[in-house]
Structure formats: C-alpha cells, structure tokens
Write a protein that holds these residues in place. Structure first.
Motif, PDB file in Angstrom:
ATOM      1  N   ALA A 229       0.832  -1.206   0.000  1.00 50.74           N
ATOM      2  CA  ALA A 229       0.000   0.000   0.000  1.00 50.74           C
ATOM      3  C   ALA A 229       0.869   1.260   0.000  1.00 50.74           C
ATOM      4  CB  ALA A 229      -0.928  -0.003   1.214  1.00 50.74           C
ATOM      5  N   MET A 230       1.913   1.256   0.811  1.00 52.67           N
ATOM      6  CA  MET A 230       2.823   2.398   0.856  1.00 52.67           C
ATOM      7  C   MET A 230       3.502   2.602  -0.489  1.00 52.67           C
ATOM      8  SD  MET A 230       2.957   3.927   3.886  1.00 52.67           S
ATOM      9  CE  MET A 230       4.621   4.578   4.058  1.00 52.67           C
ATOM     10  N   GLY A 231       3.912   1.492  -1.114  1.00 49.41           N
ATOM     11  CA  GLY A 231       4.553   1.593  -2.419  1.00 49.41           C
ATOM     12  C   GLY A 231       3.615   2.143  -3.475  1.00 49.41           C
ATOM     13  N   ALA A 232       2.348   1.723  -3.416  1.00 52.55           N
ATOM     14  CA  ALA A 232       1.384   2.181  -4.412  1.00 52.55           C
ATOM     15  C   ALA A 232       1.001   3.641  -4.204  1.00 52.55           C
ATOM     16  CB  ALA A 232       0.136   1.299  -4.373  1.00 52.55           C
ATOM     17  N   LEU A 233       0.824   4.035  -2.940  1.00 53.16           N
ATOM     18  CA  LEU A 233       0.338   5.388  -2.641  1.00 53.16           C
ATOM     19  C   LEU A 233       1.445   6.434  -2.641  1.00 53.16           C
ATOM     20  CD1 LEU A 233      -2.200   4.577   0.232  1.00 53.16           C
ATOM     21  CD2 LEU A 233      -2.715   5.103  -2.155  1.00 53.16           C
ATOM     22  N   PHE A 234       2.667   6.039  -2.297  1.00 55.92           N
ATOM     23  CA  PHE A 234       3.755   6.993  -2.196  1.00 55.92           C
ATOM     24  C   PHE A 234       4.872   6.726  -3.207  1.00 55.92           C
ATOM     25  CE2 PHE A 234       1.774   6.876   2.002  1.00 55.92           C
ATOM     26  CZ  PHE A 234       1.534   8.215   2.217  1.00 55.92           C
ATOM     27  N   GLY A 235       5.196   5.457  -3.386  1.00 57.05           N
ATOM     28  CA  GLY A 235       6.297   5.136  -4.293  1.00 57.05           C
ATOM     29  C   GLY A 235       5.990   5.468  -5.740  1.00 57.05           C
ATOM     30  N   TYR A 236       4.813   5.082  -6.204  1.00 55.75           N
ATOM     31  CA  TYR A 236       4.458   5.326  -7.608  1.00 55.75           C
ATOM     32  C   TYR A 236       4.429   6.814  -7.955  1.00 55.75           C
ATOM     33  CZ  TYR A 236       1.715   5.715 -11.865  1.00 55.75           C
ATOM     34  OH  TYR A 236       1.278   6.054 -13.134  1.00 55.75           O
ATOM     35  N   PRO A 237       3.772   7.686  -7.145  1.00 59.55           N
ATOM     36  CA  PRO A 237       3.797   9.110  -7.496  1.00 59.55           C
ATOM     37  C   PRO A 237       5.204   9.700  -7.558  1.00 59.55           C
ATOM     38  CG  PRO A 237       2.092   8.676  -5.875  1.00 59.55           C
ATOM     39  CD  PRO A 237       2.900   7.426  -5.992  1.00 59.55           C
TER      40      PRO A 237
ATOM     41  N   VAL B  89       8.030   8.089  -8.324  1.00 56.22           N
ATOM     42  CA  VAL B  89       8.669   7.595  -9.548  1.00 56.22           C
ATOM     43  C   VAL B  89       8.076   8.287 -10.772  1.00 56.22           C
ATOM     44  CG1 VAL B  89       9.032   5.565 -10.990  1.00 56.22           C
ATOM     45  CG2 VAL B  89       9.257   5.382  -8.505  1.00 56.22           C
ATOM     46  N   LYS B  90       6.747   8.421 -10.791  1.00 63.36           N
ATOM     47  CA  LYS B  90       6.083   9.092 -11.913  1.00 63.36           C
ATOM     48  C   LYS B  90       6.532  10.529 -12.036  1.00 63.36           C
ATOM     49  CE  LYS B  90       3.020   9.699 -15.177  1.00 63.36           C
ATOM     50  NZ  LYS B  90       3.197   9.101 -16.533  1.00 63.36           N
ATOM     51  N   ASN B  91       6.682  11.200 -10.915  1.00 65.87           N
ATOM     52  CA  ASN B  91       7.132  12.588 -10.914  1.00 65.87           C
ATOM     53  C   ASN B  91       8.559  12.702 -11.430  1.00 65.87           C
ATOM     54  OD1 ASN B  91       6.113  15.308  -9.924  1.00 65.87           O
ATOM     55  ND2 ASN B  91       8.139  15.243  -8.971  1.00 65.87           N
ATOM     56  N   LEU B  92       9.405  11.743 -11.062  1.00 65.07           N
ATOM     57  CA  LEU B  92      10.788  11.740 -11.541  1.00 65.07           C
ATOM     58  C   LEU B  92      10.831  11.534 -13.049  1.00 65.07           C
ATOM     59  CD1 LEU B  92      13.802  11.777 -10.915  1.00 65.07           C
ATOM     60  CD2 LEU B  92      13.672   9.320 -10.479  1.00 65.07           C
ATOM     61  N   VAL B  93       9.999  10.641 -13.553  1.00 65.89           N
ATOM     62  CA  VAL B  93       9.954  10.392 -14.994  1.00 65.89           C
ATOM     63  C   VAL B  93       9.446  11.626 -15.733  1.00 65.89           C
ATOM     64  CG1 VAL B  93       8.878   9.004 -16.812  1.00 65.89           C
ATOM     65  CG2 VAL B  93       9.677   7.898 -14.703  1.00 65.89           C
ATOM     66  N   MET B  94       8.406  12.276 -15.211  1.00 66.86           N
ATOM     67  CA  MET B  94       7.857  13.485 -15.836  1.00 66.86           C
ATOM     68  C   MET B  94       8.892  14.589 -15.935  1.00 66.86           C
ATOM     69  SD  MET B  94       4.021  13.793 -14.213  1.00 66.86           S
ATOM     70  CE  MET B  94       3.899  15.482 -14.797  1.00 66.86           C
ATOM     71  N   SER B  95       9.762  14.687 -14.915  1.00 71.56           N
ATOM     72  CA  SER B  95      10.767  15.747 -14.924  1.00 71.56           C
ATOM     73  C   SER B  95      11.807  15.544 -16.024  1.00 71.56           C
ATOM     74  CB  SER B  95      11.466  15.815 -13.562  1.00 71.56           C
ATOM     75  OG  SER B  95      12.265  14.658 -13.342  1.00 71.56           O
ATOM     76  N   LEU B  96      11.863  14.354 -16.586  1.00 72.99           N
ATOM     77  CA  LEU B  96      12.815  14.060 -17.669  1.00 72.99           C
ATOM     78  C   LEU B  96      12.136  14.060 -19.042  1.00 72.99           C
ATOM     79  CD1 LEU B  96      14.716  11.100 -15.940  1.00 72.99           C
ATOM     80  CD2 LEU B  96      15.377  13.512 -16.004  1.00 72.99           C
ATOM     81  N   GLN B  97      10.879  14.502 -19.083  1.00 74.12           N
ATOM     82  CA  GLN B  97      10.112  14.501 -20.321  1.00 74.12           C
ATOM     83  C   GLN B  97       9.606  15.906 -20.643  1.00 74.12           C
ATOM     84  OE1 GLN B  97       7.098  11.640 -19.104  1.00 74.12           O
ATOM     85  NE2 GLN B  97       8.032  10.040 -20.374  1.00 74.12           N
ATOM     86  N   ASP B  98       9.277  16.096 -21.910  1.00 74.27           N
ATOM     87  CA  ASP B  98       8.608  17.330 -22.333  1.00 74.27           C
ATOM     88  C   ASP B  98       7.116  17.121 -22.126  1.00 74.27           C
ATOM     89  OD1 ASP B  98       7.860  19.719 -23.383  1.00 74.27           O
ATOM     90  OD2 ASP B  98       8.286  19.209 -25.476  1.00 74.27           O
ATOM     91  N   TYR B  99       6.725  17.210 -20.876  1.00 76.20           N
ATOM     92  CA  TYR B  99       5.354  16.877 -20.476  1.00 76.20           C
ATOM     93  C   TYR B  99       4.573  18.177 -20.338  1.00 76.20           C
ATOM     94  CZ  TYR B  99       2.009  13.553 -18.481  1.00 76.20           C
ATOM     95  OH  TYR B  99       0.920  12.725 -18.278  1.00 76.20           O
ATOM     96  N   GLY B 100       3.731  18.446 -21.331  1.00 76.28           N
ATOM     97  CA  GLY B 100       2.958  19.676 -21.325  1.00 76.28           C
ATOM     98  C   GLY B 100       1.483  19.414 -21.534  1.00 76.28           C
ATOM     99  N   LEU B 101       0.756  20.457 -21.867  1.00 73.53           N
ATOM    100  CA  LEU B 101      -0.694  20.343 -22.030  1.00 73.53           C
ATOM    101  C   LEU B 101      -1.052  19.441 -23.202  1.00 73.53           C
ATOM    102  CD1 LEU B 101      -3.411  21.309 -20.919  1.00 73.53           C
ATOM    103  CD2 LEU B 101      -3.288  23.242 -22.507  1.00 73.53           C
ATOM    104  N   ARG B 102      -0.236  19.501 -24.254  1.00 69.95           N
ATOM    105  CA  ARG B 102      -0.560  18.685 -25.434  1.00 69.95           C
ATOM    106  C   ARG B 102      -0.419  17.189 -25.162  1.00 69.95           C
ATOM    107  NH1 ARG B 102       4.760  20.206 -26.812  1.00 69.95           N
ATOM    108  NH2 ARG B 102       6.102  18.409 -27.279  1.00 69.95           N
ATOM    109  N   THR B 103       0.331  16.848 -24.123  1.00 69.20           N
ATOM    110  CA  THR B 103       0.492  15.430 -23.785  1.00 69.20           C
ATOM    111  C   THR B 103      -0.849  14.796 -23.447  1.00 69.20           C
ATOM    112  OG1 THR B 103       2.706  15.927 -22.906  1.00 69.20           O
ATOM    113  CG2 THR B 103       1.718  13.827 -22.272  1.00 69.20           C
TER     114      THR B 103
END
Length: 310
Positions: free
Chosen positions: A35-43, A45-59
C-alpha cells in the motif's frame, strides 16, 4: 550419539520455527508495504519520470511526452525567479521555525505552571492548528487588508502608524506578513510537543537543583534544556520538513505576489504545473523539494533514534 542426534533435531526445529516466525512477520507487513509503495512510491517515480520529459498540455491530447533528459532542470535553474524563490523559501522556513519554536517554548514553560483554567487555555491554543489552512488564510487576509483590515484600524486607532500598512500588497512587507501568519499557525504544534517533553522531566530534578542553587535561568540551562534537547531536535527537523513545502497559506494570502515577493519553490512548482501547464518543469521543482525534505527527514529519523536511545 543419541544425545547429539537429539540436539541436532532440536536445533533444526528451532531453525524452522524461527523461519516460520520470520515468514509470518513478513506476511503481516507485506500488505502495508504494498500500500505504501502504491500510494507513495508510484507518485514519486512518476514525478521523476515526468521531470525528464517534455510533459505539457498537449500530452493530454496526444499522449506523447518526448524524453528530454535534464532540460527541465536546466530551465528551472536558469529561470530568473529560481534564485529569488530559493531565498524566499529559506527566509520563510528559518523565520517561521525560529519564532514558532521560541514562542512555543515560552508558552510551554508558562503552561507548565499550574494555574486556574490552564488546561482550558492550552486546549484553546490548539484551534489555529486545527483549522483548515485555507480558512486560516482567508481570515488573515481580511485581517491584513490595507484599507478595512482590523489590524491597520487598530494600529491607526492607537496612533502607532499614520498610514495603513500594505501588508499583502507591498513587496517589502508581504513576505514578513506571510511568515507571521505561518508562525501563528505553527505555534500550537510546538507548544504541544514541547509541553509533552517538559511533562516527562521529573520534578525531583528541580527539587535537587534548588538545593544546589539551580533556580530560574540556571535551572533551565542545567536541567530543563538538557532533558528537552532530544524533543527539541526532533521538533525542529519535523518543522523544517513541514514548512519547506507550505503552499496553501501563501496561495491564500498573496498567490506568490506582489511582484513575486512571496514566491517560494512550492508556489513556483504549482505555477509551472497548473498555471503555465509545464508539468515537466513543475515536476523538476517538486523533485528539488522532495530532495530537500528527504535530507531533513534523515536528520529527523536520526534525531528520533537518538531520542529513543536516550
């Protein structure tokens, strides 16, 4: 021979019993860990991946978020507002923590003395901490209003000021006002923990100290503070972790203005993500906040372990 066989059998059974106990402990902990991994770990990791992408409104329409490496971090550092946000974050955190702790300690020492209605007053002191931050921000915004705010009216009525102070509209005053509101909100938390720490100090120490002439300030420096230092260390580290990412209060009072005078890393991350829709840059800023919080969290955990050991 029989004795050796019996000893080996007992040892094997004990080993199996210990492995069974270990497996049972793991099975009990596993659901919470998942539960901790799903609620805290995933966000995270997802946030780290987003910071390495051109993630904008068009995405959201195309589903495409090209990998751009550290460009979001480079854009974050090269932004002219970044250095100002860093300084404001440091001033906001240090100013809030210093006064919250100092006033909280003074009130905790005051409430340690028994007097009529002391418990009731201590309970009422918790109200600022229990109120939703948006409610507190809206209330203080009306209090600090330049023309009709009760604070300016009171100061003018007492002839302490000649003209209403633009608490939330002046770049030179707004940050001080925001820090003041955050101090008011955080004092009850400090009083509660420090009062609990003071309650754990045995009265016998003070009685023995009186025999040696340790009263007043000497009693505080030689008895109170040494016994309260572990609690104080945990409280300060925890306060930094909480304060460094404060967003609600600043948005409710000034929105980061005027002229970015109250812009912090938290508000800048919010604006990048939900105003400019540059989610990649917003994620990079939030990762910086996570890293800073993680550093202080390590100190917090070490302080907690030291407090337990003592």
């Amino acid at each position: 021979m029989a004795q050796a066989t019996l000893t080996r059998t007992v040892a094997v059974r004990r080993g199996r019993g210990r492995r069974g106990e270990s497996l049972t402990k793991v099975l009990f902990v596993l659901p919470a860990a998942l539960a901790m991994g799903a609620l805290f770990g995933y966000p995270v990791v997802k946030n780290l991946v987003m910071s390495l992408q051109d993630y904008g409104l068009r995405t959201f329409f195309t589903g495409e978020a090209p990998f751009i490496g550290l460009k979001n971090y480079s854009a974050m550092v090269s932004d002219q507002l970044f250095s100002q946000a860093m300084v404001n974050t440091a001033l906001f955190t240090i100013g809030s923590i210093a006064f919250q702790f100092g006033i909280g300690l003074a009130l905790a020492l005051f409430f340690r003395r028994r007097f009529p209605l002391g418990g009731l007053l201590r309970s009422l002191l918790l109200l600022p901490w229990l109120l939703p931050l948006i409610v507190s921000s809206a209330t203080w915004r009306s209090i600090l209003e330049q023309d009709n705010g009760i604070l300016n009216r009171t100061l003018t009525g007492l002839n302490l000021i000649d003209q209403p102070v633009p608490w939330l509209n002046s770049p030179s005053v707004a940050l001080i006002a925001v820090i003041g509101v955050n101090i008011w909100i955080g004092i009850p938390f400090n009083v509660t923990l420090l009062y609990s720490g003071l309650a754990e100090i045995p009265e016998e120490l003070y009685e023995a100290g009186q025999l040696d002439g340790a009263t007043g300030w000497r009693a505080f420096t030689h008895i109170t503070w040494p016994n309260l230092r572990a609690v104080a260390g945990v409280l300060l580290m925890l306060g930094v972790v909480y304060t460094i990412k404060v967003l609600d209060i600043i948005l409710g009072l000034t929105g980061g203005g005027p002229a970015n005078a109250t812009q912090t890393l938290a508000t800048q991350s919010y604006e990048r993500s939900f105003v400019d829709f540059k989610f990649g840059e917003g994620a990079a800023l939030s990762n910086l906040l996570i890293a800073l919080s993680f550093v202080f969290a390590i100190f917090y955990l070490r302080s907690t372990r030291r407090a337990v050991d003592e």
